[in-house]
Design a protein around this motif. Structure first.
Motif, PDB file in Angstrom:
ATOM      1  N   SER A 262      -4.895  -1.743   0.207  1.00  0.00           N
ATOM      2  CA  SER A 262      -5.601  -1.065   1.295  1.00  0.00           C
ATOM      3  C   SER A 262      -6.880  -1.802   1.663  1.00  0.00           C
ATOM      4  CB  SER A 262      -5.919   0.382   0.896  1.00  0.00           C
ATOM      5  OG  SER A 262      -4.734   1.123   0.714  1.00  0.00           O
ATOM      6  N   GLU A 263      -7.598  -2.298   0.646  1.00  0.00           N
ATOM      7  CA  GLU A 263      -8.820  -3.056   0.916  1.00  0.00           C
ATOM      8  C   GLU A 263      -8.515  -4.369   1.630  1.00  0.00           C
ATOM      9  OE1 GLU A 263      -8.066  -1.511  -1.817  1.00  0.00           O
ATOM     10  OE2 GLU A 263      -9.769  -0.245  -2.399  1.00  0.00           O
TER      11      GLU A 263
ATOM     12  N   ASP B 139      -5.138  -3.706  -4.688  1.00  0.00           N
ATOM     13  CA  ASP B 139      -6.156  -3.384  -3.684  1.00  0.00           C
ATOM     14  C   ASP B 139      -5.618  -3.664  -2.277  1.00  0.00           C
ATOM     15  OD1 ASP B 139      -6.096  -6.137  -3.708  1.00  0.00           O
ATOM     16  OD2 ASP B 139      -8.270  -6.403  -3.753  1.00  0.00           O
TER      17      ASP B 139
ATOM     18  N   ALA C 247       0.826  -1.206   0.000  1.00  0.00           N
ATOM     19  CA  ALA C 247       0.000   0.000   0.000  1.00  0.00           C
ATOM     20  C   ALA C 247       0.864   1.262   0.000  1.00  0.00           C
ATOM     21  CB  ALA C 247      -0.941  -0.014   1.202  1.00  0.00           C
TER      22      ALA C 247
ATOM     23  N   ASP D 125       2.328   1.832  -3.443  1.00  0.00           N
ATOM     24  CA  ASP D 125       1.370   1.811  -4.543  1.00  0.00           C
ATOM     25  C   ASP D 125       0.747   3.190  -4.781  1.00  0.00           C
ATOM     26  OD1 ASP D 125      -0.261   0.989  -6.549  1.00  0.00           O
ATOM     27  OD2 ASP D 125      -1.463  -0.398  -5.361  1.00  0.00           O
ATOM     28  N   ASP D 126       1.534   4.122  -5.309  1.00  0.00           N
ATOM     29  CA  ASP D 126       1.035   5.472  -5.568  1.00  0.00           C
ATOM     30  C   ASP D 126       0.000   5.508  -6.679  1.00  0.00           C
ATOM     31  OD1 ASP D 126       2.717   6.492  -3.611  1.00  0.00           O
ATOM     32  OD2 ASP D 126       4.360   6.848  -5.033  1.00  0.00           O
ATOM     33  N   GLU D 127       0.040   4.533  -7.578  1.00  0.00           N
ATOM     34  CA  GLU D 127      -0.855   4.543  -8.740  1.00  0.00           C
ATOM     35  C   GLU D 127      -2.039   3.595  -8.566  1.00  0.00           C
ATOM     36  OE1 GLU D 127       1.315   3.926 -12.325  1.00  0.00           O
ATOM     37  OE2 GLU D 127       2.837   5.423 -11.845  1.00  0.00           O
ATOM     38  N   GLU D 128      -2.225   3.054  -7.362  1.00  0.00           N
ATOM     39  CA  GLU D 128      -3.349   2.160  -7.062  1.00  0.00           C
ATOM     40  C   GLU D 128      -3.403   0.980  -8.028  1.00  0.00           C
ATOM     41  OE1 GLU D 128      -6.926   4.441  -6.791  1.00  0.00           O
ATOM     42  OE2 GLU D 128      -6.242   5.557  -5.030  1.00  0.00           O
TER      43      GLU D 128
END
Length: 231
Positions: A213-214, A211, A202, A205-208
């Motif tokens: 965080s989920e 998942d 997370a 992961d600047d560019e998402e």
């Protein structure tokens, strides 16, 4: 086969130079038509893969002997979930053009077809040694997933312990590698370690791209920056 309608706004979109060179052997009118539909396929790949596949298939109908066209069909088929077609087209592209192209995509398609052993065969093959680092890491991630498919979570964990698995690194592939490692740790029953590496994923992961965080929320963990930890 009728041509699918082209999306609007493609006039200023150009194919890469090497792709345009591959089309030079075609008649100009055919090359222009194939070029338009390859551009359309590329532009729709993420948002509308089924339409992208229709454009790529049309291009194949006009220039089936070009590796770049077969590659486009293979990638569009993969994104559209047409796994068997994806594998067949990418194999054809490799036969025509040479090189190890898209081994990770092929291996992932084999996984999707319920054939993890074949995915691992691709990862162990001699062509894997020819991959650029980003492609090699992607293949490593897919192979780890295949090992989890086979119930070999501990082996998946070990396979991902490469030099790139360093929480301080910020390579383009770091978020996905950290995430895959966390996923494998969780499958191996190492929840606390998995949480730490989902945190690393997370944080990187600047560019998402993942998942992470989920997944942390599902595990009841706060997605705050992670501290150091050893594999």
């Amino acid at each position: 086969m009728p041509a699918p309608p082209l999306p609007e706004g493609l006039a200023d979109v150009k194919l890469a130079g090497e792709v345009r060179r591959d089309l030079l052997g075609l008649r100009k009118d055919v090359a222009d038509l194939v070029s338009q539909h390859l551009v359309a396929a590329g532009s729709l790949l993420e948002d509308d893969p089924e339409r992208a596949l229709a454009h790529a298939r049309f291009a194949r109908g006009k220039a089936s002997r070009l590796a770049v066209v077969r590659e486009a069909v293979g990638l569009a088929a993969y994104h559209a979930g047409e796994w068997t077609e994806a594998i067949a087209e990418l194999r054809a592209a490799r036969r025509m053009g040479g090189g190890p192209g898209h081994l990770a995509v092929m291996a992932d398609a084999e996984r999707a077809l319920g054939r993890p052993e074949r995915a691992l065969e691709l990862a162990r093959g001699p062509e894997a040694a020819e991959l650029e680092r980003d492609e090699a890491i992607e293949l490593l991630i897919v192979a780890a997933g295949a090992r989890r498919d086979l119930g070999e979570a501990d082996a998946a964990v070990l396979s991902l312990q490469v030099k790139d698995l360093d929480e301080s690194r910020r390579d383009p592939w770091s978020p996905r590698l950290f995430y895959a490692y966390a996923d494998s740790l969780l499958a191996a029953g190492r929840r606390d370690d998995a949480v730490r590496w989902f945190l690393h994923a997370a944080d990187a992961d600047d560019e998402e791209l993942t998942d992470a965080s989920e997944r942390l929320a599902e595990l009841g963990a706060d997605p705050a920056p992670a501290g150091g930890s050893a594999p």
